[in-house]
Design a protein around this motif. Structure first.
Motif, PDB file in Angstrom:
ATOM      1  N   SER A  25      74.189  46.377  14.812  1.00 63.15           N
ATOM      2  CA  SER A  25      74.687  45.493  16.602  1.00 63.15           C
ATOM      3  C   SER A  25      75.337  44.137  15.345  1.00 63.15           C
ATOM      4  O   SER A  25      75.258  44.492  14.164  1.00 63.15           O
ATOM      5  N   PRO A  26      76.038  43.571  16.074  1.00 56.75           N
ATOM      6  CA  PRO A  26      76.639  42.449  15.003  1.00 56.75           C
ATOM      7  C   PRO A  26      75.627  42.164  14.270  1.00 56.75           C
ATOM      8  O   PRO A  26      75.847  41.624  12.606  1.00 56.75           O
ATOM      9  N   GLU A 193      71.356  40.008  21.855  1.00 56.63           N
ATOM     10  CA  GLU A 193      70.536  38.557  22.566  1.00 56.63           C
ATOM     11  C   GLU A 193      71.819  39.338  23.990  1.00 56.63           C
ATOM     12  O   GLU A 193      71.874  38.304  24.915  1.00 56.63           O
ATOM     13  N   THR A 194      72.457  39.653  24.453  1.00 57.32           N
ATOM     14  CA  THR A 194      72.420  40.522  25.557  1.00 57.32           C
ATOM     15  C   THR A 194      73.009  42.014  26.310  1.00 57.32           C
ATOM     16  O   THR A 194      72.179  42.760  25.636  1.00 57.32           O
ATOM     17  N   TYR A 201      72.104  49.884  22.109  1.00 58.44           N
ATOM     18  CA  TYR A 201      71.505  50.502  21.872  1.00 58.44           C
ATOM     19  C   TYR A 201      71.145  51.970  22.260  1.00 58.44           C
ATOM     20  O   TYR A 201      70.473  52.766  21.418  1.00 58.44           O
ATOM     21  N   ILE A 202      70.403  51.609  23.237  1.00 56.24           N
ATOM     22  CA  ILE A 202      69.986  53.025  23.695  1.00 56.24           C
ATOM     23  C   ILE A 202      70.787  54.005  24.031  1.00 56.24           C
ATOM     24  O   ILE A 202      70.430  55.223  24.037  1.00 56.24           O
ATOM     25  N   GLY A 229      63.142  40.985  25.766  1.00 56.47           N
ATOM     26  CA  GLY A 229      64.174  40.298  24.743  1.00 56.47           C
ATOM     27  C   GLY A 229      64.859  40.848  24.363  1.00 56.47           C
ATOM     28  O   GLY A 229      65.232  40.067  23.099  1.00 56.47           O
ATOM     29  N   GLY A 230      65.203  42.241  24.364  1.00 54.16           N
ATOM     30  CA  GLY A 230      65.939  42.302  23.220  1.00 54.16           C
ATOM     31  C   GLY A 230      65.325  42.792  21.750  1.00 54.16           C
ATOM     32  O   GLY A 230      66.090  43.144  20.740  1.00 54.16           O
ATOM     33  N   THR A 231      64.671  42.941  21.717  1.00 51.86           N
ATOM     34  CA  THR A 231      63.714  43.607  20.481  1.00 51.86           C
ATOM     35  C   THR A 231      63.454  45.081  20.906  1.00 51.86           C
ATOM     36  O   THR A 231      63.197  45.344  21.383  1.00 51.86           O
ATOM     37  N   PRO A 232      63.973  45.922  19.820  1.00 47.63           N
ATOM     38  CA  PRO A 232      64.357  47.313  19.632  1.00 47.63           C
ATOM     39  C   PRO A 232      63.007  47.690  19.824  1.00 47.63           C
ATOM     40  O   PRO A 232      62.896  49.339  20.105  1.00 47.63           O
ATOM     41  N   ARG A 233      61.751  47.781  19.200  1.00 48.37           N
ATOM     42  CA  ARG A 233      60.527  48.281  19.346  1.00 48.37           C
ATOM     43  C   ARG A 233      59.556  48.173  20.567  1.00 48.37           C
ATOM     44  O   ARG A 233      59.983  48.713  21.521  1.00 48.37           O
TER      45      ARG A 233
END
Length: 317
Positions: A25-26, A193-194, A201-202, A229-233
């Motif tokens: 991601s950025p 963030e979005t 990501y998925i 909340g956009g948390t990868p875990r």
């Protein structure tokens, strides 16, 4: 359990710090650039902080894979130490150096000799301390003193601290101002963030293990973003469980209702998902039986049915 059914080469949402799954991601690109430059310049300390599950350890491990052969890396993850002597033992162990039955002076002397030997061989030594937010202020001060070897014989040791936001709070305390002045580079790694970034990501994780990335239908991503909340875990947790539920129903793609069911079930458990908007699962759409020709499986035995289906597919294979 579902790997063969979905034709995955491996489970796509395992919560392990595997660089092969790193999604750039950025934010991750900026953090990676800072970390790579810090290691290249070898100037003072580098600090990477971020929320729990944001991907800090995965980021660090991805950098390690790209480092040259002349770089010697020690990684310390056990930082709940009562003294600097205990941390020093973990440091020696991370570089495969003997640490048993030695006092503080002996360990320091052995480590400095090791640094000098590697420097004479043309190697650079990097010490990475993960979960650094657990370090005591006194231990941090001793770590600063350890870095003084650089001023005596050139740049022998690069130190990278990785930790949760509490590490930043600790380093801002006036008692360790001298330590903070040694920090040349630092970066905070936040969550995705979005909704669009969560979807990317998925899809990235899925395309890393399969020939397709559309296992989740479009209506799923806003739910996953809101709950995680956009948390990868947490994204991994939701997606992995959704695939288990989809496997139980013999679905080739995951519809929105499956994610809704996962979130409803997780909110009854211990998963730290967001709770702002309760997820309603229509009573008319219960999770059906995994045996198409048999009676509907009761909800209470859903897990047993998944295991039974997995065993059946294994026997058939």
């Amino acid at each position: 359990m579902y790997q063969k059914y979905y034709n995955f080469t491996r489970p796509p949402f395992e919560n392990i710090p595997d660089p092969a799954f790193l999604y750039m991601s950025p934010q991750h690109e900026r953090a990676l650039s800072v970390l790579k430059y810090a290691l290249f310049s070898r100037s003072g300390f580098c600090v990477i902080t971020g929320n729990v599950g944001a991907g800090k350890t995965t980021l660090v491990r991805s950098v390690l894979y790209d480092m040259g052969r002349n770089t010697i890396v020690g990684l310390v993850s056990n930082t709940q130490c009562d003294s600097f002597e205990e941390l020093m033992r973990w440091i020696l162990l991370s570089f495969n150096l003997e640490y048993r039955n030695k006092d503080k002076v002996e360990m320091y002397d052995d480590f400095v000799r090791f640094l000098i030997q590697q420097h004479d061989k043309g190697n650079v030594v990097t010490l990475i301390i993960d979960e650094a937010q657990h370090l005591d202020m006194r231990v941090l001060e001793q770590l600063r003193m350890l870095s003084n070897v650089n001023t005596e014989r050139g740049q022998l040791l690069q130190i990278v601290l990785v930790g949760q936001p509490e590490l930043s709070d600790l380093l801002r305390r006036p008692e360790i101002q001298q330590f903070a002045q040694r920090i040349s580079y630092d970066h905070f790694l936040g969550s995705l963030e979005t909704v669009e970034l969560v979807e990317k990501y998925i899809r990235h994780r899925l395309s890393s293990v399969a020939d397709r990335d559309d296992y989740f239908e479009p209506g799923c991503f806003d739910l996953i973003f809101s709950a995680s909340g956009g948390t990868p875990r947490l994204i991994n947790l939701i997606c992995d469980t959704s695939l288990v539920y989809g496997f139980a129903e013999e679905l080739q793609s995951i519809p929105r209702r499956i994610v809704e069911q996962v979130l409803a079930d997780k909110k009854l458990g211990l998963a730290p998902l967001r709770q702002e908007e309760p997820v309603e699962v229509p009573a008319s759409k219960p999770v059906p039986s995994i045996e198409p020709k048999a009676a509907r499986t009761p909800r209470s035995s859903f897990a047993d049915s998944i295991i039974e289906r997995a065993m059946t597919r294994r026997n058939e294979g």
